[in-house]
Design a protein around this motif. Structure first.
Motif, PDB file in Angstrom:
ATOM      1  N   LEU A  38       5.362  -5.645 -10.172  1.00  0.00           N
ATOM      2  CA  LEU A  38       5.491  -5.391  -9.071  1.00  0.00           C
ATOM      3  C   LEU A  38       6.096  -4.231  -8.643  1.00  0.00           C
ATOM      4  O   LEU A  38       7.244  -3.884  -8.842  1.00  0.00           O
ATOM      5  N   PHE A  39       5.319  -3.338  -8.158  1.00  0.00           N
ATOM      6  CA  PHE A  39       5.758  -2.129  -7.579  1.00  0.00           C
ATOM      7  C   PHE A  39       6.520  -2.089  -6.223  1.00  0.00           C
ATOM      8  O   PHE A  39       5.999  -2.287  -5.392  1.00  0.00           O
ATOM      9  N   ASP A  40       7.710  -1.982  -6.485  1.00  0.00           N
ATOM     10  CA  ASP A  40       8.487  -2.144  -5.119  1.00  0.00           C
ATOM     11  C   ASP A  40       9.067  -0.702  -4.671  1.00  0.00           C
ATOM     12  O   ASP A  40       9.644  -0.098  -5.417  1.00  0.00           O
ATOM     13  N   LEU A  41       8.966  -0.643  -3.404  1.00  0.00           N
ATOM     14  CA  LEU A  41       9.811   0.304  -2.670  1.00  0.00           C
ATOM     15  C   LEU A  41      10.041   0.070  -1.349  1.00  0.00           C
ATOM     16  O   LEU A  41       9.068  -0.818  -0.631  1.00  0.00           O
ATOM     17  N   PRO A  42      10.841   0.713  -0.592  1.00  0.00           N
ATOM     18  CA  PRO A  42      10.898   0.397   0.739  1.00  0.00           C
ATOM     19  C   PRO A  42       9.632   0.886   1.741  1.00  0.00           C
ATOM     20  O   PRO A  42       8.966   1.711   1.276  1.00  0.00           O
ATOM     21  N   ALA A  43       9.382  -0.045   2.791  1.00  0.00           N
ATOM     22  CA  ALA A  43       8.129   0.280   3.419  1.00  0.00           C
ATOM     23  C   ALA A  43       8.074   1.559   3.909  1.00  0.00           C
ATOM     24  O   ALA A  43       7.079   2.316   4.077  1.00  0.00           O
ATOM     25  N   ASP A  82       0.843  -1.288   0.051  1.00  0.00           N
ATOM     26  CA  ASP A  82      -0.166  -0.102   0.004  1.00  0.00           C
ATOM     27  C   ASP A  82       0.965   1.320  -0.050  1.00  0.00           C
ATOM     28  O   ASP A  82       1.737   1.268   0.777  1.00  0.00           O
ATOM     29  N   GLY A  83       0.409   2.186  -0.910  1.00  0.00           N
ATOM     30  CA  GLY A  83       1.316   3.412  -0.904  1.00  0.00           C
ATOM     31  C   GLY A  83       2.597   3.401  -2.045  1.00  0.00           C
ATOM     32  O   GLY A  83       3.106   4.291  -2.299  1.00  0.00           O
ATOM     33  N   ALA A  84       2.502   2.199  -2.891  1.00  0.00           N
ATOM     34  CA  ALA A  84       3.345   1.987  -3.931  1.00  0.00           C
ATOM     35  C   ALA A  84       3.061   2.885  -4.979  1.00  0.00           C
ATOM     36  O   ALA A  84       3.917   3.294  -6.064  1.00  0.00           O
ATOM     37  N   GLY A  85       1.801   3.168  -5.150  1.00  0.00           N
ATOM     38  CA  GLY A  85       1.253   4.049  -6.215  1.00  0.00           C
ATOM     39  C   GLY A  85       0.913   3.725  -7.515  1.00  0.00           C
ATOM     40  O   GLY A  85       1.253   4.057  -8.832  1.00  0.00           O
ATOM     41  N   LYS A  86       0.551   2.249  -7.538  1.00  0.00           N
ATOM     42  CA  LYS A  86       0.065   1.586  -8.737  1.00  0.00           C
ATOM     43  C   LYS A  86      -1.189   2.125  -9.307  1.00  0.00           C
ATOM     44  O   LYS A  86      -1.215   1.947 -10.726  1.00  0.00           O
ATOM     45  N   THR A  87      -2.140   2.589  -8.721  1.00  0.00           N
ATOM     46  CA  THR A  87      -3.397   2.964  -9.326  1.00  0.00           C
ATOM     47  C   THR A  87      -3.504   3.837 -10.632  1.00  0.00           C
ATOM     48  O   THR A  87      -4.083   3.512 -11.440  1.00  0.00           O
TER      49      THR A  87
END
Ligand code: TYD
Length: 223
Positions: free
Chosen positions: A144-149, A25-30
């Motif tokens: 897969l939208f990957d980023l640090p938590a 959640d918060g990765a900005g995929k939408t």
């Protein structure tokens, strides 16, 4: 004219193309999901845009329960896979059989990430549920939208009504992220890893590149 599967994919027998989007959640995929759907439609594809948990009336009811009622990890896993079963039977498989392109905002990888990595449901249980429910169906491509938590938490801070998952702490989301990366390691050819820390324009470029790499000519406007 509608475009059928751009290249032979795993859904070749069914005719359609199946793309899923994943990430914490918060990765900005939408916004990128909407942009990809628009780009594919402009290039002639018939796109079915859907989401999980959800995508059918029954699955949307289960979504409400999963996002707002406390329950243990196995109950949660059974609920999301029950929702997925209805969605696959009623929406995803029929669309693929019609030759359409299905874009799904989250799919089974999210259950491994959230119920498995986040909440501790055993991987083997999830694999069993996946085998029963999906009967071999997998996306042709998973972005897969990957980023640090930590970074995702900063982005979520503006969210007004966090659901049960969104209000979890950073450790939870690091476990979710690790579980996603475990899924990549288990089936690397299905995934494109998107660096979600880049600017939105750069992320969109990565999304387009991943699709074009798999299906050259995709996303080009029809003459
Ligand atoms: P999402 O639709 O991304 O949330 P939003 O509508 O706020 O953008 O996802 C809903 C939540 O459901 C998300 O926190 C992840 C969670 N989820 C699971 O826990 N298991 C699953 O199998 C799926 C598909 C989602």
């Amino acid at each position: 004219m509608s475009r059928t599967s751009p290249v032979p994919g795993r859904q070749e027998a069914a005719g359609g193309t199946f793309i899923s989007f994943e990430g914490i959640d918060g990765a900005g995929k939408t916004t990128h999901i909407d942009a990809l759907a628009a780009g594919l439609r402009a290039s002639g594809a018939e796109v079915v845009l859907t989401r999980e948990p959800g995508g059918t009336p029954l699955a949307e009811s289960l979504r409400e329960l999963v996002l707002h009622q406390p329950m243990d990890a196995l109950t949660e896993a059974l609920a999301v896979f029950a929702a997925r079963r209805d969605h696959v039977q009623r929406v995803i498989r029929p669309a693929l059989q019609r030759g359409q392109t299905v874009i799904c905002d989250r799919f089974a990888d999210a259950s491994f990430a959230y119920q498995g990595g986040g909440n501790g449901c055993p991987w083997a249980v999830l694999q069993q549920l996946e085998a029963w429910v999906l009967e071999g169906l997998q996306p042709d491509l998973t972005l897969l939208f990957d980023l640090p938590a930590e970074e995702a938490a900063r982005r979520r801070a503006a969210a007004r009504h966090p659901d049960r998952f969104e209000s979890q702490d950073t450790d939870f989301f690091e476990r979710v992220r690790s579980a996603y990366l475990r899924r990549v390691a288990e089936d690397p050819s299905r995934f494109a890893l998107i660096d979600a820390q880049q600017t939105p324009a750069d992320v969109w470029q990565q999304v387009q590149n991943a699709c074009r790499q798999r299906w050259p000519g995709l996303l080009s406007p029809q003459p």
